[in-house]
Design an enzyme around this catalytic site. Sequence first.
Site, PDB file in Angstrom:
ATOM      1  N   GLY A  31       0.822  -1.207   0.000  1.00  0.00           N
ATOM      2  CA  GLY A  31       0.000   0.000   0.000  1.00  0.00           C
ATOM      3  C   GLY A  31       0.858   1.261   0.000  1.00  0.00           C
ATOM      4  O   GLY A  31       0.369   2.361  -0.255  1.00  0.00           O
TER       5      GLY A  31
ATOM      6  N   PRO B 280       7.375   7.495  -5.395  1.00  0.00           N
ATOM      7  CA  PRO B 280       7.381   8.391  -6.563  1.00  0.00           C
ATOM      8  C   PRO B 280       7.881   7.606  -7.779  1.00  0.00           C
ATOM      9  O   PRO B 280       8.922   6.943  -7.713  1.00  0.00           O
ATOM     10  CB  PRO B 280       8.361   9.499  -6.161  1.00  0.00           C
TER      11      PRO B 280
ATOM     12  N   LEU C 295       9.031   8.459 -10.721  1.00  0.00           N
ATOM     13  CA  LEU C 295      10.193   8.903 -11.504  1.00  0.00           C
ATOM     14  C   LEU C 295      11.317   9.310 -10.548  1.00  0.00           C
ATOM     15  O   LEU C 295      11.127  10.163  -9.671  1.00  0.00           O
ATOM     16  CB  LEU C 295       9.745  10.086 -12.356  1.00  0.00           C
ATOM     17  N   GLY C 296      12.476   8.677 -10.718  1.00  0.00           N
ATOM     18  CA  GLY C 296      13.599   8.972  -9.821  1.00  0.00           C
ATOM     19  C   GLY C 296      14.861   9.278 -10.596  1.00  0.00           C
ATOM     20  O   GLY C 296      14.909   9.172 -11.826  1.00  0.00           O
ATOM     21  N   LEU C 297      15.894   9.647  -9.860  1.00  0.00           N
ATOM     22  CA  LEU C 297      17.190   9.963 -10.465  1.00  0.00           C
ATOM     23  C   LEU C 297      18.140   8.777 -10.314  1.00  0.00           C
ATOM     24  O   LEU C 297      18.378   8.315  -9.189  1.00  0.00           O
ATOM     25  CB  LEU C 297      17.806  11.186  -9.761  1.00  0.00           C
TER      26      LEU C 297
ATOM     27  N   ASP D 247      17.929   6.809  -6.807  1.00  0.00           N
ATOM     28  CA  ASP D 247      18.324   5.396  -6.891  1.00  0.00           C
ATOM     29  C   ASP D 247      19.839   5.276  -6.693  1.00  0.00           C
ATOM     30  O   ASP D 247      20.613   5.821  -7.476  1.00  0.00           O
ATOM     31  CB  ASP D 247      17.957   4.826  -8.268  1.00  0.00           C
TER      32      ASP D 247
ATOM     33  N   TYR E 103      28.042   1.653  -6.724  1.00  0.00           N
ATOM     34  CA  TYR E 103      28.263   2.885  -7.495  1.00  0.00           C
ATOM     35  C   TYR E 103      29.381   3.733  -6.868  1.00  0.00           C
ATOM     36  O   TYR E 103      29.861   4.677  -7.473  1.00  0.00           O
ATOM     37  CB  TYR E 103      26.976   3.712  -7.639  1.00  0.00           C
TER      38      TYR E 103
ATOM     39  N   LYS F 165      21.201  -0.718  -2.809  1.00  0.00           N
ATOM     40  CA  LYS F 165      21.268  -2.131  -3.204  1.00  0.00           C
ATOM     41  C   LYS F 165      22.442  -2.839  -2.535  1.00  0.00           C
ATOM     42  O   LYS F 165      23.534  -2.269  -2.407  1.00  0.00           O
ATOM     43  CB  LYS F 165      21.399  -2.243  -4.737  1.00  0.00           C
TER      44      LYS F 165
ATOM     45  N   HIS G 289      21.034  -6.656  -5.414  1.00  0.00           N
ATOM     46  CA  HIS G 289      21.393  -6.032  -6.693  1.00  0.00           C
ATOM     47  C   HIS G 289      21.381  -7.016  -7.865  1.00  0.00           C
ATOM     48  O   HIS G 289      20.902  -6.707  -8.947  1.00  0.00           O
ATOM     49  CB  HIS G 289      22.780  -5.373  -6.562  1.00  0.00           C
TER      50      HIS G 289
END
Length: 316
Positions: free
Chosen positions: A9, A13, A15-17, A43, A48, A77, A110
């Site tokens: 539930g 959002p 749309l992310g970066l 994200d 990274y 991740k 990941h």
Amino acid sequence: MKTLELRSGTRMPALGLGTWKSEPDEVYRAVRAAIEVGYRHIDCAAIYQNEEDVGRALSDAFQAGDAKREEVWVTSKLWNDSHAPEQVRPALETSLRKLQLDYLDLYLIHWPVALRQGVLLPTGPEDFIPLSEIPLATTWEAMLKASEQGLAREVGVSNFSKQMIKRVSEETGRTPALNQVELHPYLQQDDLVAACKMLGVAVTAYSPLGSPDSAAMMGRHDEAPLTRHPTIVQIATSHGATPGQVLIAWALARGTSVIPKSVNPGRIAENLAAGELELSATDMAAIAALDEHRRMVDGSFWFLGETYSPQTLWDE
Ligand SMILES: NC(=O)c1ccc[n+]([C@@H]2O[C@H](COP(=O)([O-])OP(=O)(O)OC[C@H]3O[C@@H](n4cnc5c(N)ncnc54)[C@H](OP(=O)(O)O)[C@@H]3O)[C@@H](O)[C@H]2O)c1
């Protein structure tokens, strides 16, 4: 801002970066710029190697009053070298410390690939751990436990096939909230998207612009960028939009979340505005015809020994 409802539930959002390949100094400015123009979803991932810079940007943005912590959805991740159950919580805590957060909104396994501890990228077969030694369900149970302990609101997976999701769900009685996979017009994976929907697993589309900046790293040569495909360009022109915006709007229209990466403030704003672009049924049909089942991130870096192959990795 469009949102995607998870099985619990909770709404994330849509749309992310994205932040893969964003250099540490670039990613600070990118995250600040993104939050300033209205992004509420970032994200990240341990691999990274820029979580500290994302963390500084988040902390400064919260202090500057650009957004509140609870308004920004932060995903990270678990790297492949921390699949052993006793390593999951420490790995999550390391990400939290770097990101300067008390909790993540979403934590993902990941890859369905296990590496020896301390191995970032494998150089030979000895760097891998067979899944018979650390089954995915064991890692998944540790993820659930970390979530129950309040370290992540939601937990899920990435690069998992339908069969892998079914197996971990059956073995633990708990289904991942989300699967983050590569999706763009050249790799539409309708079957996987439909299967996730059936299983109540939300989907995030990664490399939605075709990941042009990973071409050299991934050994893809002479590639025609997706943003220059005549069909995408023509649809963009017809809407007075950019090709990038068409690709992002396409992902949203399919009911997936989407995380385009950019370190350029103009493109960061441009990509967010794609949330307002509505494609027609004709546009969607034209894009559907572009599928080539072509991966930009093909997983070949995991095929160094006999532990993993395209068949075992992608179940296809
Ligand atoms: N779970 C996984 O295994 C996995 C794998 C891959 C990616 N991801 C996630 O998904 C995110 C996105 O995927 P990605 O980084 O592979 O690639 P992507 O978002 O498809 O493409 C990024 C590239 O497109 C450029 N770009 C950005 N906006 C543009 C626009 N409007 N028009 C034209 N070009 C544009 C960027 O350049 P500039 O930066 O210069 O704007 C960059 O070169 C990653 O950053 C990461 O967070 C996850």
